[in-house]
Design a protein around this motif. Structure first.
Motif, PDB file in Angstrom:
ATOM      1  N   ARG A 132      43.808  28.440  51.091  1.00  0.00           N
ATOM      2  CA  ARG A 132      43.045  28.820  49.905  1.00  0.00           C
ATOM      3  C   ARG A 132      43.994  29.344  48.824  1.00  0.00           C
ATOM      4  O   ARG A 132      45.066  29.862  49.120  1.00  0.00           O
ATOM      5  CB  ARG A 132      42.043  29.908  50.248  1.00  0.00           C
ATOM      6  CG  ARG A 132      40.966  29.438  51.174  1.00  0.00           C
ATOM      7  CD  ARG A 132      40.040  30.565  51.490  1.00  0.00           C
ATOM      8  NE  ARG A 132      39.029  30.081  52.418  1.00  0.00           N
ATOM      9  CZ  ARG A 132      37.877  30.663  52.608  1.00  0.00           C
ATOM     10  NH1 ARG A 132      37.580  31.766  51.951  1.00  0.00           N
ATOM     11  NH2 ARG A 132      37.009  30.158  53.448  1.00  0.00           N
ATOM     12  N   ILE A 133      43.553  29.243  47.591  1.00  0.00           N
ATOM     13  CA  ILE A 133      44.352  29.754  46.483  1.00  0.00           C
ATOM     14  C   ILE A 133      44.557  31.256  46.637  1.00  0.00           C
ATOM     15  O   ILE A 133      45.646  31.771  46.351  1.00  0.00           O
ATOM     16  CB  ILE A 133      43.695  29.398  45.131  1.00  0.00           C
ATOM     17  CG1 ILE A 133      43.741  27.873  44.933  1.00  0.00           C
ATOM     18  CG2 ILE A 133      44.385  30.115  43.979  1.00  0.00           C
ATOM     19  CD1 ILE A 133      42.947  27.386  43.741  1.00  0.00           C
ATOM     20  N   SER A 134      43.555  31.956  47.112  1.00  0.00           N
ATOM     21  CA  SER A 134      43.699  33.404  47.317  1.00  0.00           C
ATOM     22  C   SER A 134      44.770  33.709  48.362  1.00  0.00           C
ATOM     23  O   SER A 134      45.508  34.701  48.233  1.00  0.00           O
ATOM     24  CB  SER A 134      42.364  34.036  47.709  1.00  0.00           C
ATOM     25  OG  SER A 134      41.874  33.465  48.906  1.00  0.00           O
ATOM     26  N   ASP A 135      44.882  32.869  49.397  1.00  0.00           N
ATOM     27  CA  ASP A 135      45.938  33.044  50.395  1.00  0.00           C
ATOM     28  C   ASP A 135      47.316  32.811  49.772  1.00  0.00           C
ATOM     29  O   ASP A 135      48.267  33.537  50.058  1.00  0.00           O
ATOM     30  CB  ASP A 135      45.748  32.094  51.578  1.00  0.00           C
ATOM     31  CG  ASP A 135      44.499  32.396  52.374  1.00  0.00           C
ATOM     32  OD1 ASP A 135      44.074  33.566  52.396  1.00  0.00           O
ATOM     33  OD2 ASP A 135      43.950  31.447  52.976  1.00  0.00           O
ATOM     34  N   LEU A 136      47.421  31.787  48.935  1.00  0.00           N
ATOM     35  CA  LEU A 136      48.670  31.510  48.233  1.00  0.00           C
ATOM     36  C   LEU A 136      49.081  32.711  47.396  1.00  0.00           C
ATOM     37  O   LEU A 136      50.214  33.197  47.477  1.00  0.00           O
ATOM     38  CB  LEU A 136      48.516  30.273  47.345  1.00  0.00           C
ATOM     39  CG  LEU A 136      49.639  30.012  46.341  1.00  0.00           C
ATOM     40  CD1 LEU A 136      50.947  29.676  47.051  1.00  0.00           C
ATOM     41  CD2 LEU A 136      49.241  28.904  45.375  1.00  0.00           C
ATOM     42  N   ARG A 137      48.171  33.211  46.607  1.00  0.00           N
ATOM     43  CA  ARG A 137      48.478  34.344  45.730  1.00  0.00           C
ATOM     44  C   ARG A 137      48.828  35.592  46.548  1.00  0.00           C
ATOM     45  O   ARG A 137      49.723  36.357  46.180  1.00  0.00           O
ATOM     46  CB  ARG A 137      47.334  34.608  44.776  1.00  0.00           C
ATOM     47  CG  ARG A 137      47.116  33.435  43.816  1.00  0.00           C
ATOM     48  CD  ARG A 137      46.531  33.889  42.507  1.00  0.00           C
ATOM     49  NE  ARG A 137      46.281  32.775  41.615  1.00  0.00           N
ATOM     50  CZ  ARG A 137      47.163  32.312  40.747  1.00  0.00           C
ATOM     51  NH1 ARG A 137      48.367  32.845  40.686  1.00  0.00           N
ATOM     52  NH2 ARG A 137      46.851  31.311  39.938  1.00  0.00           N
ATOM     53  N   ASN A 138      48.154  35.792  47.657  1.00  0.00           N
ATOM     54  CA  ASN A 138      48.450  36.928  48.522  1.00  0.00           C
ATOM     55  C   ASN A 138      49.862  36.818  49.100  1.00  0.00           C
ATOM     56  O   ASN A 138      50.614  37.791  49.107  1.00  0.00           O
ATOM     57  CB  ASN A 138      47.412  37.027  49.637  1.00  0.00           C
ATOM     58  CG  ASN A 138      47.614  38.267  50.475  1.00  0.00           C
ATOM     59  OD1 ASN A 138      47.752  39.362  49.951  1.00  0.00           O
ATOM     60  ND2 ASN A 138      47.633  38.087  51.793  1.00  0.00           N
ATOM     61  N   ARG A 139      50.237  35.641  49.569  1.00  0.00           N
ATOM     62  CA  ARG A 139      51.581  35.451  50.119  1.00  0.00           C
ATOM     63  C   ARG A 139      52.651  35.643  49.048  1.00  0.00           C
ATOM     64  O   ARG A 139      53.712  36.210  49.326  1.00  0.00           O
ATOM     65  CB  ARG A 139      51.711  34.066  50.738  1.00  0.00           C
ATOM     66  CG  ARG A 139      50.940  33.932  52.024  1.00  0.00           C
ATOM     67  CD  ARG A 139      51.166  32.569  52.630  1.00  0.00           C
ATOM     68  NE  ARG A 139      50.285  32.362  53.757  1.00  0.00           N
ATOM     69  CZ  ARG A 139      50.451  31.399  54.647  1.00  0.00           C
ATOM     70  NH1 ARG A 139      51.467  30.555  54.531  1.00  0.00           N
ATOM     71  NH2 ARG A 139      49.617  31.269  55.651  1.00  0.00           N
ATOM     72  N   ILE A 140      52.378  35.188  47.843  1.00  0.00           N
ATOM     73  CA  ILE A 140      53.336  35.388  46.751  1.00  0.00           C
ATOM     74  C   ILE A 140      53.473  36.877  46.454  1.00  0.00           C
ATOM     75  O   ILE A 140      54.585  37.383  46.271  1.00  0.00           O
ATOM     76  CB  ILE A 140      52.926  34.578  45.505  1.00  0.00           C
ATOM     77  CG1 ILE A 140      53.126  33.085  45.781  1.00  0.00           C
ATOM     78  CG2 ILE A 140      53.718  35.020  44.274  1.00  0.00           C
ATOM     79  CD1 ILE A 140      52.577  32.168  44.713  1.00  0.00           C
TER      80      ILE A 140
END
Length: 66
Positions: free
Chosen positions: A2-10
């Motif tokens: 998910r995009i939210s997972d991407l942003r969280n990892r960043i």
């Protein structure tokens, strides 16, 4: 991914103070010289973007790679 997972990892990899700027301002050659935000707007998959971030910044993303 998910995009939210991407942003969280960043955010976990680069810190909350720098994550938004990284997504907006840093162009990655793996994404055709697009930033994370530009790649998302162009229809790239979040998982592909994360792989590109990991390839370009292996030290910063090592702890959150998977």
């Amino acid at each position: 991914m998910r995009i939210s997972d991407l942003r969280n990892r960043i955010e976990l990899s680069f810190g909350s103070d720098w994550a938004a700027s990284f997504c907006k301002d840093i162009a990655l050659s793996e994404l055709g010289s697009k930033s994370v935000d530009e790649a998302l707007a162009s229809g790239y998959e979040a998982a592909d973007i994360w792989r590109a971030v990991c390839a370009a910044h292996p030290v910063e993303t090592l702890a959150h790679k998977y």
